[in-house]
Write a protein that holds these residues in place. Structure first.
Motif, mmCIF file in Angstrom:
data_model
loop_
_atom_site.group_PDB
_atom_site.id
_atom_site.type_symbol
_atom_site.label_atom_id
_atom_site.label_comp_id
_atom_site.label_asym_id
_atom_site.label_seq_id
_atom_site.Cartn_x
_atom_site.Cartn_y
_atom_site.Cartn_z
ATOM 1 N N ASP A 293 0.827 -1.214 0.000
ATOM 2 C CA ASP A 293 0.000 0.000 0.000
ATOM 3 C C ASP A 293 0.857 1.260 0.000
ATOM 4 O O ASP A 293 0.424 2.326 -0.450
ATOM 5 C CB ASP A 293 -0.932 0.011 1.214
ATOM 6 N N THR A 294 2.095 1.136 0.527
ATOM 7 C CA THR A 294 2.956 2.323 0.581
ATOM 8 C C THR A 294 3.440 2.736 -0.806
ATOM 9 O O THR A 294 3.969 3.840 -0.982
ATOM 10 C CB THR A 294 4.173 2.053 1.473
ATOM 11 N N ALA B 271 0.942 7.819 -7.353
ATOM 12 C CA ALA B 271 0.113 9.014 -7.554
ATOM 13 C C ALA B 271 0.955 10.188 -8.042
ATOM 14 O O ALA B 271 0.572 10.932 -8.957
ATOM 15 C CB ALA B 271 -0.609 9.368 -6.259
ATOM 16 N N VAL B 272 2.136 10.356 -7.428
ATOM 17 C CA VAL B 272 3.036 11.440 -7.849
ATOM 18 C C VAL B 272 3.528 11.201 -9.266
ATOM 19 O O VAL B 272 3.585 12.119 -10.098
ATOM 20 C CB VAL B 272 4.222 11.546 -6.871
ATOM 21 N N ILE C 53 11.045 5.161 1.720
ATOM 22 C CA ILE C 53 9.679 4.639 1.634
ATOM 23 C C ILE C 53 9.408 3.802 2.872
ATOM 24 O O ILE C 53 10.274 3.066 3.348
ATOM 25 C CB ILE C 53 9.462 3.800 0.349
ATOM 26 N N SER D 214 1.476 3.279 -3.276
ATOM 27 C CA SER D 214 0.429 4.100 -3.897
ATOM 28 C C SER D 214 0.818 5.570 -3.947
ATOM 29 O O SER D 214 0.538 6.268 -4.927
ATOM 30 C CB SER D 214 -0.896 3.939 -3.127
ATOM 31 N N THR D 215 1.465 6.068 -2.885
ATOM 32 C CA THR D 215 1.863 7.479 -2.861
ATOM 33 C C THR D 215 2.830 7.786 -3.989
ATOM 34 O O THR D 215 2.694 8.786 -4.701
ATOM 35 C CB THR D 215 2.520 7.816 -1.510
ATOM 36 N N HIS D 216 3.803 6.917 -4.185
ATOM 37 C CA HIS D 216 4.762 7.105 -5.264
ATOM 38 C C HIS D 216 4.066 7.083 -6.614
ATOM 39 O O HIS D 216 4.373 7.885 -7.504
ATOM 40 C CB HIS D 216 5.834 6.015 -5.213
#
Length: 610
Positions: free
Chosen positions: A572-573, A579-580, A603, A575-577
């Motif tokens: 799930d971590t 999105a950017v 990360i 996902s942030t990468h």
């Protein structure tokens, strides 16, 4: 004692004759044992015998000792000595009677008469081992060894109760009809076949098909010289039943170092995100645990089982190690039973009515085999069903009607998570792929998210029918472009796609993604009207209802690259990468944005292995 051995060695160096050769062989040669284990559980299934000490006799390699024995006419005595030593060492293992001993057979032994095989059987009996516990390993056919020599040896060995291993499953030198008739217990794969296989989708498909064929023939596949966790993963993906090599254990003379189960298998699976699926539970619900019979049992015993179990029409036959030897079908016995004097002939103890006459080959599969693979095995085997094993031993039987249910279950599983338009795997399969790949730190991985550019105005202008054609077009191009790569292609939904790749350098990966985007943009032009293609844009209203110019349909690709030795425990971590990266990709000129997640990137829950 040491003085006597030294004197013997000196005499051998001065006079190289058969008498001194055998005397020194007794003094210096020994047999090391190397375990081979179940590829799913790590449980030891047997041990291979390896000659040690040939260098003490002045031979650079073990096969040269065999050559000398041939030249001096003492081959039978030499081989008997080695086999006696191997069987005696094997018999000292507490679990020996439930394991298999692999004995190598040199090309010179192939033409010896049955006296050596008889002596081998006597040696096994001396240690209370059944002949079925001995698996002989004749060499593969080549320029020096004709196939008919191997065939004669195998048939003679079977007459003494021994099984055999087929060397070189990956070669095409042995006709399939011969493999079917011989029924090898093991089919061996060398490391040259599976090394580097992970990441090569085309070779993996071929390898898996070869293993499925072996299972349809009723054999088990042994991958030898497994040295790395990458080798192990490739063997498991192929469907190999057994593995042997330095990753598990080296050949050893010290029996105290041998274990019943090697946790290397389970530990490697956990490190790489592998986990047992739900298939074993499903199989246990569907398979039947039918009463079975031993290979040495009488025909009257088989008839009694059929009589006692009126609904049973198939009888699994097991050897003394509980390994499947085939099936007996009730109609085969009845066809003779109902002829004139048939019952009297079958039950007459003075007539050779060995049960083996009625044993049919059957497909065999491990209980961890995926449902889709079981369906493929059953279709290629054309048998009454499949015998299911657990760690090589009989666990149950899947009849034809259960196989039909399996086929429906496999299709249902695919359909439930499949996008109805593109026929690509959906979110559940995508998340499963990401979770496993994020933890598979022995290979480079890439997670690629594809988002169409200007898809809403395209749909508003041309309608959903052409919009659907654009989605199908991208799916088709992706399959075509990535067919020779280890690519997972999924459809997240709408105009979002996911591509998962492994084993590709980052420079090559960037070029592949740019080529994919370029091909889609070019072919998607044909979906636009000619006037729009000429002017290079379409006019449509934005979300505020204002008319705007929009470029022709294209896509943006965000690539998150995880190199070897980087493991992400919580997918799930990522996902942030992503999105950017998606925003960055739309802002770049070529529509592709790549982020290299390595030790210098921060990360959460990421481990950087050294």
């Amino acid at each position: 004692m040491n003085h006597d051995i030294d004197s013997l060695t000196q005499a051998w160096r001065s006079h190289r004759n058969s008498h001194l050769f055998l005397a020194n062989a007794r003094a210096h040669l020994d047999i090391a044992l190397q375990p081979f284990v179940d590829s799913h559980t790590g449980e030891v299934q047997g041990l291979g015998a390896h000659l040690r000490g040939a260098e003490k006799l002045g031979f650079e390699a073990p096969h040269l000792a065999h050559e000398f024995a041939v030249e001096t006419g003492c081959l039978t005595e030499f081989v008997t000595l080695l086999r006696a030593r191997a069987i005696a060492r094997f018999a000292r293992i507490a679990e020996a009677r439930s394991l298999l001993l692999l004995l190598p057979v040199s090309r010179h032994i192939l033409d010896l008469d049955g006296a050596l095989l008889k002596e081998t059987r006597n040696l096994a009996a001396k240690h209370k081992l059944a002949p079925e516990a001995i698996c002989l390993e004749p060499p593969a056919a080549n320029g020096l060894i004709r196939q008919d020599r191997i065939d004669r040896f195998v048939m003679t060995a079977r007459g003494f109760g021994f099984s055999h291993a087929h060397d070189g499953l990956e070669s095409i030198g042995t006709p399939l009809q011969t493999l079917y008739e011989q029924g090898p217990r093991l089919l061996k794969l060398g490391r040259s076949f599976f090394a580097g296989l992970h990441g090569d989708a085309r070779r993996m498909r071929f390898a898996a098909s070869l293993v499925d064929l072996a299972h349809a023939l009723g054999g088990r596949v042994l991958a030898q010289n497994v040295e790395t966790e990458a080798d192990l993963r490739a063997c498991r993906e192929m469907g190999c039943d057994l593995v042997q090599g330095a990753l598990i254990a080296e050949p050893t003379l010290d029996l105290q170092t041998l274990r019943r189960c090697y946790d290397t298998i389970g530990a490697a699976a956990l490190r790489h995100g592998e986990a047992p699926g739900a298939d074993p539970d499903f199989l246990m619900q569907e398979m039947e645990v039918l009463p079975s019979i031993r290979t040495g049992a009488s025909i009257s015993r088989a008839l009694e089982i059929f009589r006692t179990n009126a609904r049973q029409t198939v009888l699994p036959v097991l050897d003394p190690l509980d390994h499947p030897a085939g099936l007996i079908l009730e109609p085969d016995l009845k066809s003779l039973l109902y002829t004139s004097y048939g019952r009297d002939l079958l039950l007459n103890p003075t007539i050779d009515n060995h049960l083996r006459r009625f044993i049919r080959h059957c497909a065999v599969a491990d209980i961890h085999t995926p449902l889709e693979t079981l369906v493929e095995i059953s279709s290629s085997a054309r048998s009454e069903g499949i015998v299911i094993t657990r760690s090589g031993r009989y666990a149950g039987y899947l009849p034809t009607n259960a196989l039909l249910k399996l086929s429906n279950e496999a299709r249902l599983r695919n359909a439930q998570d499949q996008n109805p338009l593109t026929k690509l795997p959906g979110n559940a399969a995508i998340f499963d792929h990401i979770g496993k790949a994020a933890r598979q730190s022995d290979v480079d991985r890439a997670f690629c998210y594809v988002d169409f550019d200007n898809f809403k105005p395209f749909n508003d202008t041309y309608g959903f029918r052409l919009g659907d054609r654009a989605l199908m077009l991208f799916a088709e191009i992706s399959r075509r472009k990535l067919q020779n790569l280890s690519a997972f292609i999924g459809h997240v939904g709408g105009d979002d796609f996911f591509l998962g790749l492994a084993g590709i350098p980052i420079e090559e990966l960037e070029e592949v993604m740019r080529g994919l985007r370029r091909d889609f943009r070019h072919e998607a032009e044909s979906l636009h009207e000619a006037s729009h293609r000429r002017q290079g844009f379409i006019l449509a209203r934005d979300r505020k209802g204002q008319p705007q110019r929009y470029p022709l349909l294209s896509c943006s690709i965000a690539v998150l690259f995880l190199p070897r030795r980087v493991r992400v425990n919580d997918p799930d971590t990522l996902s942030t990468h992503i999105a950017v990266l998606k925003s960055r990709a739309k802002a770049t000129q070529d529509g592709v944005s790549v982020c290299h997640l390595g030790p210098d990137n921060d990360i959460n829950s990421a481990n950087h292995e050294r």
